[in-house]
Design a protein around this motif. Sequence first.
Motif, PDB file in Angstrom:
ATOM      1  N   LEU A 131       0.851  -1.190   0.000  1.00 35.29           N
ATOM      2  CA  LEU A 131       0.000   0.000   0.000  1.00 35.29           C
ATOM      3  C   LEU A 131       0.884   1.237   0.000  1.00 35.29           C
ATOM      4  N   PHE A 132       0.615   2.149  -0.936  1.00 33.22           N
ATOM      5  CA  PHE A 132       1.360   3.399  -1.038  1.00 33.22           C
ATOM      6  C   PHE A 132       0.431   4.558  -0.725  1.00 33.22           C
ATOM      7  N   HIS A 133       0.867   5.423   0.192  1.00 38.47           N
ATOM      8  CA  HIS A 133       0.104   6.608   0.565  1.00 38.47           C
ATOM      9  C   HIS A 133       0.734   7.805  -0.151  1.00 38.47           C
ATOM     10  N   ASP A 134       0.083   8.322  -1.167  1.00 38.69           N
ATOM     11  CA  ASP A 134       0.640   9.416  -1.952  1.00 38.69           C
ATOM     12  C   ASP A 134       0.663  10.683  -1.099  1.00 38.69           C
ATOM     13  N   PRO A 135       1.839  11.235  -0.829  1.00 37.89           N
ATOM     14  CA  PRO A 135       1.914  12.400   0.059  1.00 37.89           C
ATOM     15  C   PRO A 135       1.309  13.663  -0.532  1.00 37.89           C
ATOM     16  N   ASP A 136       1.152  13.693  -1.835  1.00 37.95           N
ATOM     17  CA  ASP A 136       0.624  14.893  -2.484  1.00 37.95           C
ATOM     18  C   ASP A 136      -0.889  14.837  -2.672  1.00 37.95           C
ATOM     19  N   SER A 137      -1.387  13.733  -3.194  1.00 36.38           N
ATOM     20  CA  SER A 137      -2.822  13.620  -3.450  1.00 36.38           C
ATOM     21  C   SER A 137      -3.607  13.108  -2.255  1.00 36.38           C
ATOM     22  N   GLY A 138      -2.920  12.452  -1.315  1.00 33.34           N
ATOM     23  CA  GLY A 138      -3.602  11.852  -0.180  1.00 33.34           C
ATOM     24  C   GLY A 138      -4.285  10.540  -0.509  1.00 33.34           C
ATOM     25  N   ARG A 139      -4.170  10.066  -1.723  1.00 33.91           N
ATOM     26  CA  ARG A 139      -4.803   8.810  -2.115  1.00 33.91           C
ATOM     27  C   ARG A 139      -3.909   7.619  -1.745  1.00 33.91           C
ATOM     28  N   ILE A 195       6.089   1.070  -3.958  1.00 32.51           N
ATOM     29  CA  ILE A 195       6.129   2.355  -4.663  1.00 32.51           C
ATOM     30  C   ILE A 195       6.672   3.431  -3.726  1.00 32.51           C
ATOM     31  N   TYR A 196       7.518   4.321  -4.274  1.00 28.41           N
ATOM     32  CA  TYR A 196       8.080   5.453  -3.549  1.00 28.41           C
ATOM     33  C   TYR A 196       7.954   6.692  -4.425  1.00 28.41           C
ATOM     34  N   LYS A 197       7.996   7.870  -3.796  1.00 32.27           N
ATOM     35  CA  LYS A 197       7.931   9.117  -4.553  1.00 32.27           C
ATOM     36  C   LYS A 197       9.061  10.022  -4.105  1.00 32.27           C
ATOM     37  N   ILE A 201       8.874  12.142  -8.890  1.00 29.33           N
ATOM     38  CA  ILE A 201       9.020  10.929  -9.690  1.00 29.33           C
ATOM     39  C   ILE A 201       8.562   9.727  -8.864  1.00 29.33           C
ATOM     40  N   TYR A 202       7.779   8.870  -9.464  1.00 33.43           N
ATOM     41  CA  TYR A 202       7.347   7.639  -8.807  1.00 33.43           C
ATOM     42  C   TYR A 202       8.331   6.514  -9.139  1.00 33.43           C
ATOM     43  N   TYR A 203       8.763   5.813  -8.106  1.00 32.72           N
ATOM     44  CA  TYR A 203       9.684   4.693  -8.271  1.00 32.72           C
ATOM     45  C   TYR A 203       8.974   3.406  -7.860  1.00 32.72           C
ATOM     46  N   LEU A 204       9.190   2.359  -8.625  1.00 37.24           N
ATOM     47  CA  LEU A 204       8.620   1.042  -8.357  1.00 37.24           C
ATOM     48  C   LEU A 204       9.760   0.058  -8.138  1.00 37.24           C
ATOM     49  N   MET A 205       9.855  -0.432  -6.924  1.00 36.21           N
ATOM     50  CA  MET A 205      10.868  -1.439  -6.610  1.00 36.21           C
ATOM     51  C   MET A 205      10.202  -2.807  -6.604  1.00 36.21           C
TER      52      MET A 205
END
Length: 576
Positions: A131-139, A195-197, A201-205
Motif C-alpha cells: 500500500l502506497f500513501h501518496d503524500p501529495d494527493s492523499g490517495r 512504490i516510492y515518490k 518521480i514515482y519509483y517502483l521497486m
Amino acid sequence: MPLVRNPILPGFHADPSFLRVGNDYYIATSTFEWFPGVQIYHSTDLANWSLVSRPLSRAAQLDMRGNPDSCGVWAPCLSHDGSDFWLIYSDVKRKDGSFKDSLNYIVHAPSVTGPWSDPVFANSSGFDPSLFHDPDSGRKYFTNMLWDHRRRGDLGTPFSGIMMQEFDPKQGRLVGPRKNIYKGTNLKLVEGPHIYKRNGIYYLMTAEGGTGYDHAVTLARSTSGDIWGPYETHPEKHILTSKDHPLAALQRAGHGSIVDVDQPDGTTKPYLVHLCGRPVTQKRRCVLGRETGIQAATWRDDGWLYVDNGPVPSLFVNIPGTRDDDVKTAYYWKEKRYIFDGKVDNSAVVGTAARQLPADFQWLRTPEPERIFSVRDNKLVLYGRQTIGSWFEQALVARRQQHFSFDAETVLTGDYQPEDERQFAGLTLYYSRYNFFYLVVSGDEASYASNKGYRELIIMSSEMSYPDGNLERPALNAPVRLPARGDVRLALTVRGGSELQFWYATAETNNELTKVGPVYDASIVSDECGGHQEHGSFTGAFVGVAASDLNGTAMPARFTEFVYRPMQDPRDRYEV
C-alpha cells in the motif's frame, strides 16, 4: 561510521518491509505458516533491533489450519499515512500447481503495537501486496503481482506483472480501474512491489528471479508525474543481486525495501533492507532460511538509486549506529535458558497462553493456542494432538535456528507415561513435513499391556522427498529402552549447519548426556530440501518441543525448561 555485519536479522526473517516514522525504524517480515502472523522489529539506529509486535494474533485476522507448508503469510508491507500504521499481507491457501489461492488483506492500527483492526479483504489476484500513501494527493494505491494460471503472462510465466488499483479506506475496498503497470525484465518472476515518490518521480521497486540463487531487486520509475506510468527500468536493471557471483557471502539477495536515514553530518542517505541466504555444504543449502540484510545506497545525479559497492550485497555495511555489547553477545554467543514460570508478558501477541510464552517462540497455523499448549506450574505443557507432519493442528512450540552451530536441550518430566506408540513427545529440529528430525519418548503397547514398565526412545527423521511421486517415509532408528518413570533430558547438537547428533540422559545414565542414533545430515532442514528444488520453500529451521496423541486423549507432555546455546562458528564471526 561503524561497520555492522549482515544479516541484521539472522535466521528465518524473509521479505523485509522497511519503514521510518519519525526517529523510529521498523522492519516487518514474513512468517508463513508460523503463528502469530508477521514479525515487526523496531530500532532507532539500524544496528539494534527488537521484536515489538506480532499483529496477526487472533482468528478474525488469520487462521492457517490446513495451509500447506510455506503457505500462510507472505510478504507483508508495513506503512504509515501520518496517522495510522497499515499492514498489508497475503494468506496463501495453495501455492503448488496452476492456481495460487492468495487472499490479500488490509489491517491498520494507531500504534505499531496495536490494537490492530479486523482485516479488510482486498483481492486474490496475486500475492505480495503493498500500500502506497501518496503524500501529495492523499490517495492510497494498492499493488500486487498478478498471477495468470493460464501461464500466458509476459515472458511465458504465470507472473504477468504488477497490478495497481486505488484503495478507498472509507469504503474499505479497492475502487476504480485496475492496471498492469509493469511487466518486469527478462529475469522473469516479477513480484514484491513497493512504490516510492521522490522529487515528483514515482519509483517502483520489485523482486525478480524467484527466491533462489537468481533473486534480485529491480527498480523502475515513472517520470511523467503519473503514478500509473509508464515505468522505465533502471539502466542496470537489478540494483541488488548475487546471481552472477556464486562466491559472495550473501546469496539469494532480493526483495528489497528502502527508507532515508539521518547521517551524522545532518544529511540523509537511503538504506535498503533485503532478504538473503548463507549456504553451507557443497550442496549450497541455506539452513538458516532467508534472512534480512541491509545495504547503504545513493541517489545519483541521473535520478536513479544505486547500492553502494553493488549490485552484490556487502557483508559489512556502514550505518550510523553501533551494536550494543549485550546485543552482540545475544546475537552470537549468549546462551538462552528459557523457563516457563508464567511471568513473561509477551505483549507482541494476545491471549493468555501465548503471552506467557517467551517471545522467541511460535507455533504452527492455529489461532487457538490454548488447545495445544499452556504454561502451568513452571512448565510448558503441550497437549498431544496430530503429528508434526499435519497441516491442521499439532502441538509444536519452537524458536528459530539462528546459528550454524548450536546446542538445544529440554527436560520431559517423568509423569509422561505413554501407553503405546501412538503417544509420543520430545525434541525436534523442524522445517516442514518433508524435513525434520524428532527425538521422542514413546510407549510400546505390548509392554504397557504386560506391565513390563518401560518406555522407548525413538528418533524419527523424514527422508527428503519431492512432489515427484516419491512418498514421504519417516525413517526410525532402533528404539532405546527407557525406565517407566523419571525425567528424560533430551538434547541435540548441530555443527556447521551440516552435522546433527541427538543425546539423552536419565537416572540410569547418571544424568549424563549419552549419544543416541547416528550423525545426521542437518542441512536437509533447509529451503532447498523443503519439498521443492527451488522457488517453493520459504521459511527456515526451528528447534523446539512437540507432542502427539493419536489416540485422541490430548495426553499432556510437560517440559521444565528449554536451552538454546550458540556455539562459535566461523560463519557467525562478528569481528571485522
